[in-house]
Design a protein around this motif. Structure first.
Motif, PDB file in Angstrom:
ATOM      1  N   CYS A 551       0.843  -1.204   0.000  1.00  0.00           N
ATOM      2  CA  CYS A 551       0.000   0.000   0.000  1.00  0.00           C
ATOM      3  C   CYS A 551       0.874   1.249   0.000  1.00  0.00           C
ATOM      4  CB  CYS A 551      -0.931   0.001   1.219  1.00  0.00           C
ATOM      5  SG  CYS A 551      -2.215  -1.254   1.166  1.00  0.00           S
ATOM      6  N   ARG A 552       1.999   1.183   0.708  1.00  0.00           N
ATOM      7  CA  ARG A 552       2.945   2.301   0.674  1.00  0.00           C
ATOM      8  C   ARG A 552       3.520   2.476  -0.728  1.00  0.00           C
ATOM      9  NH1 ARG A 552       4.984  -0.407   5.335  1.00  0.00           N
ATOM     10  NH2 ARG A 552       7.122  -0.549   4.517  1.00  0.00           N
ATOM     11  N   MET A 553       3.749   1.341  -1.389  1.00  0.00           N
ATOM     12  CA  MET A 553       4.232   1.400  -2.769  1.00  0.00           C
ATOM     13  C   MET A 553       3.177   2.012  -3.683  1.00  0.00           C
ATOM     14  SD  MET A 553       6.977   0.406  -4.608  1.00  0.00           S
ATOM     15  CE  MET A 553       6.877   2.077  -5.229  1.00  0.00           C
ATOM     16  N   LEU A 554       1.922   1.622  -3.498  1.00  0.00           N
ATOM     17  CA  LEU A 554       0.839   2.150  -4.326  1.00  0.00           C
ATOM     18  C   LEU A 554       0.693   3.656  -4.131  1.00  0.00           C
ATOM     19  CD1 LEU A 554      -1.538   1.764  -6.238  1.00  0.00           C
ATOM     20  CD2 LEU A 554      -2.950   1.127  -4.259  1.00  0.00           C
ATOM     21  N   THR A 555       0.906   4.139  -2.911  1.00  0.00           N
ATOM     22  CA  THR A 555       0.812   5.582  -2.653  1.00  0.00           C
ATOM     23  C   THR A 555       1.820   6.360  -3.494  1.00  0.00           C
ATOM     24  OG1 THR A 555       0.095   5.156  -0.374  1.00  0.00           O
ATOM     25  CG2 THR A 555       0.953   7.346  -0.849  1.00  0.00           C
ATOM     26  N   VAL A 556       3.028   5.830  -3.608  1.00  0.00           N
ATOM     27  CA  VAL A 556       4.062   6.486  -4.427  1.00  0.00           C
ATOM     28  C   VAL A 556       3.638   6.493  -5.898  1.00  0.00           C
ATOM     29  CG1 VAL A 556       6.472   6.388  -5.170  1.00  0.00           C
ATOM     30  CG2 VAL A 556       5.875   5.824  -2.805  1.00  0.00           C
ATOM     31  N   ILE A 557       3.201   5.327  -6.385  1.00  0.00           N
ATOM     32  CA  ILE A 557       2.794   5.210  -7.788  1.00  0.00           C
ATOM     33  C   ILE A 557       1.620   6.130  -8.085  1.00  0.00           C
ATOM     34  CG2 ILE A 557       1.811   3.639  -9.503  1.00  0.00           C
ATOM     35  CD1 ILE A 557       3.313   1.357  -8.080  1.00  0.00           C
ATOM     36  N   ASP A 558       0.614   6.100  -7.214  1.00  0.00           N
ATOM     37  CA  ASP A 558      -0.597   6.903  -7.409  1.00  0.00           C
ATOM     38  C   ASP A 558      -0.266   8.393  -7.456  1.00  0.00           C
ATOM     39  OD1 ASP A 558      -3.485   7.330  -7.472  1.00  0.00           O
ATOM     40  OD2 ASP A 558      -3.315   7.942  -5.378  1.00  0.00           O
ATOM     41  N   SER A 559       0.590   8.831  -6.544  1.00  0.00           N
ATOM     42  CA  SER A 559       0.950  10.256  -6.502  1.00  0.00           C
ATOM     43  C   SER A 559       1.765  10.664  -7.717  1.00  0.00           C
ATOM     44  CB  SER A 559       1.735  10.551  -5.221  1.00  0.00           C
ATOM     45  OG  SER A 559       0.953  10.282  -4.078  1.00  0.00           O
ATOM     46  N   PHE A 560       2.687   9.790  -8.144  1.00  0.00           N
ATOM     47  CA  PHE A 560       3.503  10.110  -9.320  1.00  0.00           C
ATOM     48  C   PHE A 560       2.623  10.275 -10.553  1.00  0.00           C
ATOM     49  CE2 PHE A 560       5.800   8.735 -13.117  1.00  0.00           C
ATOM     50  CZ  PHE A 560       6.880   9.605 -13.103  1.00  0.00           C
TER      51      PHE A 560
END
Length: 627
Positions: A551-560
């Motif tokens: 989920c922390r990884m998804l947050t980075v991807i989503d924000s980028f």
């Protein structure tokens, strides 16, 4: 050679508290000894001796009260009656003699515990006697005009009792409960007993003054009878509770009780950091046995399984429950997943070696079960996630041919790519609703999905985690279907109230996913992709490892992607600007290690190079699972 026993930092408050109680109780006792008078008649000496004997009998005849079974006794009645009749000093001497006698009888109990018990009683008696004197009470006959003094003394006695016991437990066992919770619990459990003692102490005062030893004897009979009735009440309560918590067919705990203890064990694991594992066990081919031999023999097989599980779990400190049908749960506090695997495999071997009528119809020629194990991690915030993980591992064990055990996230069978493709197709059909409402969200979800596919290779995810991660990325914004069209397509900055509406999409998305069984495992991605590494995100304010790694990884991807794609309510950034923004927010909004890993991936992709490999240390606890 003598070994030094080290005192830990956590034990110091308990030792200090015990010392303070002992010093205070002893000091109060010594202060009262200055006013002690020994000028009693022979009848008074006989009565005081009889009261001492009565207090000893009542102290020995303890009983428990529901719901938690805290121990109580009626000896306080005698001490209070002695205060009202002869004064605090006489009552304290009686307490001292009683404490010495019990220290001799119960020599196995540590000396400091005897001293602590004496000191707490001394504080209570001193407080009650002081309140009685302060409010104008007179020794001897019970006088109606001084009734408030009697009530005040009783209230002081029990308030000091509650405070002393609660403070002691809070200091000795700091992780158990807070002071307020302990006070509330003790008061709730013991209120009936306290009321009985309050009334009986006044009754005993009257009987002792008017009838002497005879009155004391009658009172002792009544008190023992009441104590016995309390014992019977607790016994019946335990029987009712046991029946309510027990599955009658297997003798194990039932599903309702399993839910209760799972909550308790999860909270303890959070507080203490000790491992906790859950195993879901399912009898292989039970339906085949039922169909062949009938339900009566099937029920006997369930009973045999329950008997073996109970025997094995009780000696190992494990809670075994019947989850439903032919499925069982084993809750294992103190066991990590590898220790749980060893236990379940030993149990499985015993089941395999247990002869039973009709086992020849089973494919393995013996009784067998499949099991799935999940382990507690800091990012598990709901008991259903732990159960779902164990169920998924159980499903994997079934697919491997049964009579085997799987740990969630480890050694799972490779998922068929066609299965993933079908799930993607189903989710895309759901997302197609965005086409009429907000095509930008549809396109954003597809791009985040493609980033997640690449990052799953970078992270080297196992098939189960890879599937959940990429599907979670695809469906993460599904809750935006509930946002009004005028808000989701608004040009310019959102108002505070509109922004609050937008933030609700994570909750709405979770509710949508929970409706369909195949989407339940994706809930963490939907609900938690706006949590921040520093704990300032929403909806829960989780931080660091409390947020699942993927989920922390998804947050980075989503924000980028949000920064580099055209959005109605913010400016579009270049890839270089977005990378700078990610680095600026690493450690606050984003996980710094995962952020740097994603940046290396973006930079490699920009240059047409191969995807970088992830540092295995990023995958905490050896498993990059999500929930």
């Amino acid at each position: 050679m003598f070994k030094k026993r080290l005192i830990t930092q956590q034990q110091i408050p308990g030792l200090v508290g015990t010392t303070v109680f002992c010093l205070l109780g002893t000091l109060l006792f010594l202060l009262h000894m200055r006013s002690l008078s020994l000028e009693y008649t022979s009848a008074d000496w006989l009565l005081l001796g009889s009261m001492l004997a009565a207090s000893l009998v009542l102290y020995m005849y303890t009983f428990q009260v529901p719901p938690d079974g805290s121990k109580q006794s009626m000896d306080s009645v005698v001490y209070l009656a002695c205060i009202f009749t002869y004064g605090s000093a006489a009552s304290l001497v009686m307490l001292l003699v009683s404490a010495v006698i019990f220290a001799f009888i119960e020599r196995k109990l540590a000396w400091w515990k005897h001293l602590l018990n004496f000191s707490i009683y001394s504080i209570m008696i001193s407080g009650a006697g002081g309140m009685f004197h302060l409010m104008g009470g007179r020794l001897g006959y019970l006088q109606n005009v001084h009734l408030p003094a009697y009530v005040g003394a009783l209230v002081a006695y029990f308030i000091l009792n509650l405070i002393c016991i609660s403070l002691y437990y809070c200091l000795m066992y700091r992780n158990r409960d807070n002071l307020y919770a302990l006070l509330k619990g003790l008061l709730r459990e013991s209120m009936l007993v306290y009321l009985c003692i309050l009334i009986l102490s006044l009754v005993l005062t009257i009987m002792v003054v008017h009838n002497g030893v005879t009155g004391l004897g009658l009172f002792l009979g009544i008190s023992l009878l009441l104590s016995h009735l309390f014992r019977m009440q607790f016994g019946m309560y335990q029987q009712v509770q046991e029946r309510a918590n027990t599955d009658q067919r297997t003798g194990l705990y039932n599903h309702t009780y399993f839910e209760q203890i799972l909550d308790v064990q999860l909270q303890q694991a959070r507080n203490t950091g000790k491992p906790l594992s859950l195993a879901m066990v399912d009898i292989d081919d039970f339906k085949k046995y039922n169909d062949h031999f009938g339900h009566l023999k099937g029920d006997r097989l369930l009973g045999l399984m329950g008997q073996i599980l109970k025997e094995e779990s009780e000696t190992a400190g494990i809670s075994a429950s019947r989850y439903g049908g032919e499925e069982f749960s084993l809750l294992m506090p103190g066991y990590d997943t590898q220790q749980a695997l060893e236990f379940i495999n030993r149990l499985r071997k015993r089941i395999n070696d247990t002869p039973y009528e009709g086992v020849e119809i089973f494919p393995h020629g013996c009784l067998s079960f499949s099991a799935g194990i999940s382990g507690y991690k800091p990012d598990i915030h709901d008991k259903s996630l732990l159960v779902d993980q164990a169920d998924q591992a159980l499903y994997g064990a079934k697919k491997q041919g049964k009579n085997t055990v799987q740990i969630f996230g480890e050694s799972q069978p490779v998922q068929d790519e066609q299965d993933i493709a079908q799930d993607v197709k189903n989710i895309e059909q759901l997302l197609s609703l965005f086409l009429y409402k907000d095509i930008d969200t549809f396109k954003h979800s597809k791009r985040v999905f493609r980033y997640a596919m690449d990052m799953s290779k970078v992270l080297g995810l196992d098939p189960v985690s890879r599937k959940q991660f990429v599907l979670g990325a695809l469906i993460h914004d599904i809750g935006k279907l509930e946002i009004p069209r005028d808000i989701i397509r608004k040009q310019g900055k959102l108002s505070p109230s509109e922004w609050e509406t937008v933030k609700k999409h994570v909750v709405w998305g979770k509710e949508i996913a929970l409706i369909q069984e195949q989407f339940k495992a994706l809930v963490p991605y939907i609900e938690l992709h706006h949590e921040r590494y520093d704990g300032k995100g929403y909806p829960h304010g989780y931080q660091r490892e409390e947020i699942p790694l993927l989920c922390r990884m998804l947050t980075v991807i989503d924000s980028f992607d949000a920064m580099t794609s055209e959005r109605p309510y913010q400016n579009t950034k270049s890839v270089e600007d977005a990378i700078r923004e990610l680095r600026a927010c690493a450690g606050t909004q984003f996980d710094p290690d995962l952020t740097e890993l994603f940046i290396r991936y973006i930079e490699a992709r920009q240059k047409g190079k191969a995807l970088p490999a992830a540092d295995v240390n990023l995958l905490y606890a050896g498993s990059p699972t999500t929930s």
